[in-house]
Scaffold this active site. Structure first.
Site, PDB file in Angstrom:
ATOM      1  N   ASP A 169       5.142 -20.571  -2.131  1.00 13.72           N
ATOM      2  CA  ASP A 169       5.786 -19.274  -2.257  1.00 13.72           C
ATOM      3  C   ASP A 169       7.292 -19.352  -2.028  1.00 13.72           C
ATOM      4  O   ASP A 169       8.020 -18.425  -2.385  1.00 13.72           O
ATOM      5  CB  ASP A 169       5.168 -18.290  -1.257  1.00 13.72           C
ATOM      6  CG  ASP A 169       4.389 -17.182  -1.950  1.00 13.72           C
ATOM      7  OD1 ASP A 169       4.409 -17.126  -3.183  1.00 13.72           O
ATOM      8  OD2 ASP A 169       3.759 -16.385  -1.243  1.00 13.72           O
TER       9      ASP A 169
ATOM     10  N   LEU B  10       6.177  -4.846  -3.245  1.00 15.34           N
ATOM     11  CA  LEU B  10       5.800  -3.976  -2.136  1.00 15.34           C
ATOM     12  C   LEU B  10       4.283  -4.005  -1.985  1.00 15.34           C
ATOM     13  O   LEU B  10       3.549  -3.394  -2.764  1.00 15.34           O
ATOM     14  CB  LEU B  10       6.272  -2.538  -2.386  1.00 15.34           C
ATOM     15  CG  LEU B  10       7.769  -2.353  -2.677  1.00 15.34           C
ATOM     16  CD1 LEU B  10       8.089  -0.890  -2.916  1.00 15.34           C
ATOM     17  CD2 LEU B  10       8.620  -2.922  -1.557  1.00 15.34           C
ATOM     18  N   GLY B  11       3.813  -4.743  -0.989  1.00 10.23           N
ATOM     19  CA  GLY B  11       2.399  -4.804  -0.650  1.00 10.23           C
ATOM     20  C   GLY B  11       2.265  -4.688   0.842  1.00 10.23           C
ATOM     21  O   GLY B  11       3.117  -4.095   1.514  1.00 10.23           O
TER      22      GLY B  11
ATOM     23  N   GLY C  73       0.703  -4.136  -4.636  1.00 11.82           N
ATOM     24  CA  GLY C  73      -0.172  -2.993  -4.431  1.00 11.82           C
ATOM     25  C   GLY C  73       0.518  -1.663  -4.239  1.00 11.82           C
ATOM     26  O   GLY C  73       0.212  -0.675  -4.914  1.00 11.82           O
TER      27      GLY C  73
ATOM     28  N   GLY D 296       3.852  -1.044  -4.707  1.00 10.60           N
ATOM     29  CA  GLY D 296       4.809  -0.849  -5.787  1.00 10.60           C
ATOM     30  C   GLY D 296       4.178  -0.412  -7.093  1.00 10.60           C
ATOM     31  O   GLY D 296       4.745   0.408  -7.833  1.00 10.60           O
ATOM     32  N   GLU D 297       2.982  -0.908  -7.375  1.00  3.69           N
ATOM     33  CA  GLU D 297       2.318  -0.606  -8.649  1.00  3.69           C
ATOM     34  C   GLU D 297       1.579   0.723  -8.631  1.00  3.69           C
ATOM     35  O   GLU D 297       1.407   1.349  -9.680  1.00  3.69           O
ATOM     36  CB  GLU D 297       1.326  -1.724  -8.997  1.00  3.69           C
ATOM     37  CG  GLU D 297       1.976  -3.065  -9.304  1.00  3.69           C
ATOM     38  CD  GLU D 297       0.945  -4.176  -9.442  1.00  3.69           C
ATOM     39  OE1 GLU D 297      -0.215  -3.878  -9.805  1.00  3.69           O
ATOM     40  OE2 GLU D 297       1.292  -5.344  -9.179  1.00  3.69           O
ATOM     41  N   HIS D 298       1.114   1.175  -7.452  1.00  6.38           N
ATOM     42  CA  HIS D 298       0.142   2.271  -7.424  1.00  6.38           C
ATOM     43  C   HIS D 298       0.545   3.473  -6.588  1.00  6.38           C
ATOM     44  O   HIS D 298      -0.256   4.400  -6.451  1.00  6.38           O
ATOM     45  CB  HIS D 298      -1.200   1.740  -6.905  1.00  6.38           C
ATOM     46  CG  HIS D 298      -1.729   0.582  -7.688  1.00  6.38           C
ATOM     47  ND1 HIS D 298      -2.070   0.671  -9.022  1.00  6.38           N
ATOM     48  CD2 HIS D 298      -1.971  -0.710  -7.327  1.00  6.38           C
ATOM     49  CE1 HIS D 298      -2.506  -0.506  -9.451  1.00  6.38           C
ATOM     50  NE2 HIS D 298      -2.449  -1.352  -8.447  1.00  6.38           N
TER      51      HIS D 298
ATOM     52  N   ARG E  68      -2.374 -21.200  -3.094  1.00  4.65           N
ATOM     53  CA  ARG E  68      -1.117 -20.568  -2.718  1.00  4.65           C
ATOM     54  C   ARG E  68      -0.806 -21.009  -1.288  1.00  4.65           C
ATOM     55  O   ARG E  68      -1.538 -20.693  -0.351  1.00  4.65           O
ATOM     56  CB  ARG E  68      -1.219 -19.053  -2.782  1.00  4.65           C
ATOM     57  CG  ARG E  68       0.059 -18.351  -2.318  1.00  4.65           C
ATOM     58  CD  ARG E  68      -0.183 -16.878  -2.085  1.00  4.65           C
ATOM     59  NE  ARG E  68       0.992 -16.228  -1.520  1.00  4.65           N
ATOM     60  CZ  ARG E  68       0.963 -15.208  -0.682  1.00  4.65           C
ATOM     61  NH1 ARG E  68      -0.204 -14.692  -0.292  1.00  4.65           N
ATOM     62  NH2 ARG E  68       2.066 -14.677  -0.212  1.00  4.65           N
TER      63      ARG E  68
ATOM     64  N   ARG F  27      -0.296   5.348   1.218  1.00  5.04           N
ATOM     65  CA  ARG F  27      -1.139   6.371   0.600  1.00  5.04           C
ATOM     66  C   ARG F  27      -2.023   7.088   1.631  1.00  5.04           C
ATOM     67  O   ARG F  27      -2.453   8.229   1.397  1.00  5.04           O
ATOM     68  CB  ARG F  27      -2.007   5.752  -0.495  1.00  5.04           C
ATOM     69  CG  ARG F  27      -2.931   4.659   0.006  1.00  5.04           C
ATOM     70  CD  ARG F  27      -3.693   3.987  -1.142  1.00  5.04           C
ATOM     71  NE  ARG F  27      -4.442   2.828  -0.671  1.00  5.04           N
ATOM     72  CZ  ARG F  27      -5.620   2.889  -0.073  1.00  5.04           C
ATOM     73  NH1 ARG F  27      -6.183   4.078   0.124  1.00  5.04           N
ATOM     74  NH2 ARG F  27      -6.241   1.799   0.328  1.00  5.04           N
TER      75      ARG F  27
END
Length: 405
Positions: free
Chosen positions: A155, A214-215, A339, A341-343, A98, A290
């Protein structure tokens, strides 16, 4: 090593190199299509720090010792030794990297040689958190394994479809001619979304879609017909949304003030913009939502700063979704990934609460469960969660490129 016609035992290693960590994944390329799940993956983290560690599938992270003079090279050696130990005699046919920035010249994946590597090094100032480390890994491996293909996957590439009006900066026009333009990032993630959303939602995904990556770094991509139409990151990975430690979009006058009035050096300002701002800078607690949310009810300055940080974070996302909705002429689908966005259900809930004017409505139990579809039945916008898979996209590019040779 060239790929054989049968690819009976062919493996691809993917490296995702950051300033203090190297993530890796090994994919089995013997089948068609390429499996989405790697054979195994892992990472070295804490590179350059006092307590680096290594972890991989099936192995709990454990402390490792790295050469203090050459910690990055040492970390790559650890990964190489572990990968070779698990190959079980199967050949490694390519390494996919990447690479955050391809500049105005490189959009498609490419096999890197010395000349291309020198080109890519010229883009280091545009992505200082990632570019130099990916290129260092490529340089080391080119020297140690010159016959092993090193494939750079950019990217910036996915955003090659955005119109010129989204690329050009409001600077004197010769800046555009010199390559100062909005490029966009997180392209491997958005490219995966274009595949996964079409599979899950069919033709509905070809409408007016916004994906929120969103990370620790964060951006939005407005898609039409599963292609990038606009995005929030531009010339560098500093533009757009407020992030974990990065400012996002900032009045350039504030930067001039820091340098002219407060007499900060270029290096000091760069450190503030990239490492000391965003959620961490405003909250004074953490770059992680979080963690910050646990302090919202605290008394005094700690609680107040926690609330301000999360309010600002959500506000900036909502404002940018509104802007991209205007560009698309409406919104049919909103997808959360990466990370945060998913959790982080509470972040999604607050964003969607403030987008109610668009007809956005959440199914609260589905949102709490991180379900693939989290919109209520009466929502005029489909809201979903889709885990990203940048490593698989890079591995697929490497396989296709070598097949074509």
């Amino acid at each position: 090593m060239a790929m054989t016609a049968s690819r009976s035992d062919f493996l691809v290693l993917v490296l995702n190199c950051g300033s203090s960590s190297i993530k890796f994944a090994v994919f089995d390329a013997s089948g068609d299509p390429l499996p989405r799940t790697p054979l195994w993956n892992g990472k070295v983290q804490g590179i350059g720090g006092p307590t680096p560690d290594f972890g991989e599938t099936g192995v709990e992270p454990y402390r490792i010792e790295l050469d203090a003079a050459h910690p990055y090279r040492s970390a790559l050696t650890v990964i190489r030794q572990r990968v070779l130990a698990r190959l079980d005699g199967r050949p490694l046919g390519a390494i996919a990297h990447r690479v955050v920035h391809g500049g105005s010249k490189y959009f498609r994946p490419i096999r890197v040689d010395g000349g291309i590597l020198a080109d890519l090094e010229s883009y280091i100032p545009l992505a200082p958190l990632h570019q130099p480390f990916a290129l260092e890994a490529i340089a080391i491996l080119l020297n140690e394994r010159p016959g092993l293909p090193q494939i750079a996957c950019f990217d910036t590439g996915f955003h090659h479809t955005v119109p010129q009006v989204e690329q050009i900066l409001p600077l004197p026009f010769d800046a555009w001619q010199r390559g100062l333009r909005r490029y966009g990032f997180h392209g491997l993630s958005y490219e995966y979304m274009a595949t996964a959303l079409a599979e899950r939602h069919g033709d509905a995904a070809r409408g007016r879609t916004i994906v929120a990556h969103l990370g620790s770094g964060a951006s939005l991509c407005a898609m039409r017909n599963l292609e990038s139409a606009a995005t929030t990151m531009g010339f560098s990975a500093l533009e757009g949304l407020m992030m974990g430690t990065r400012t996002g979009s900032l009045d350039p006058g504030a930067i001039l003030y820091l340098m002219e009035i407060e007499k900060l050096s270029l290096e000091q300002v760069g450190r503030i913009l990239y490492h000391q701002s965003g959620l961490l800078g405003v909250s004074g607690i953490s770059p992680e939502p979080r963690v910050i949310v646990r302090h919202e009810q605290d008394e005094g300055e700690t609680g107040e700063r926690a609330r301000i940080a999360l309010d600002l974070y959500v506000r900036r996302i909502v404002k940018e979704i509104g802007a991209l909705t205007a560009v698309l002429g409406g919104l049919d689908m909103l997808i959360f990934t990466a990370g945060v966005g998913e959790h982080n259900a509470f972040i999604r809930e607050r964003i969607c609460r403030d987008l109610a004017f668009l007809g956005v409505a959440l199914d609260e139990p589905a949102n709490t469960a991180d379900a693939p579809v989290i919109s209520a039945q009466d929502s005029t916008v489909l809201i979903g969660i889709e885990p990203t898979n940048e490593e698989w996209v890079a591995a697929r590019h490497a396989v296709r490129l070598l097949q074509a040779q």
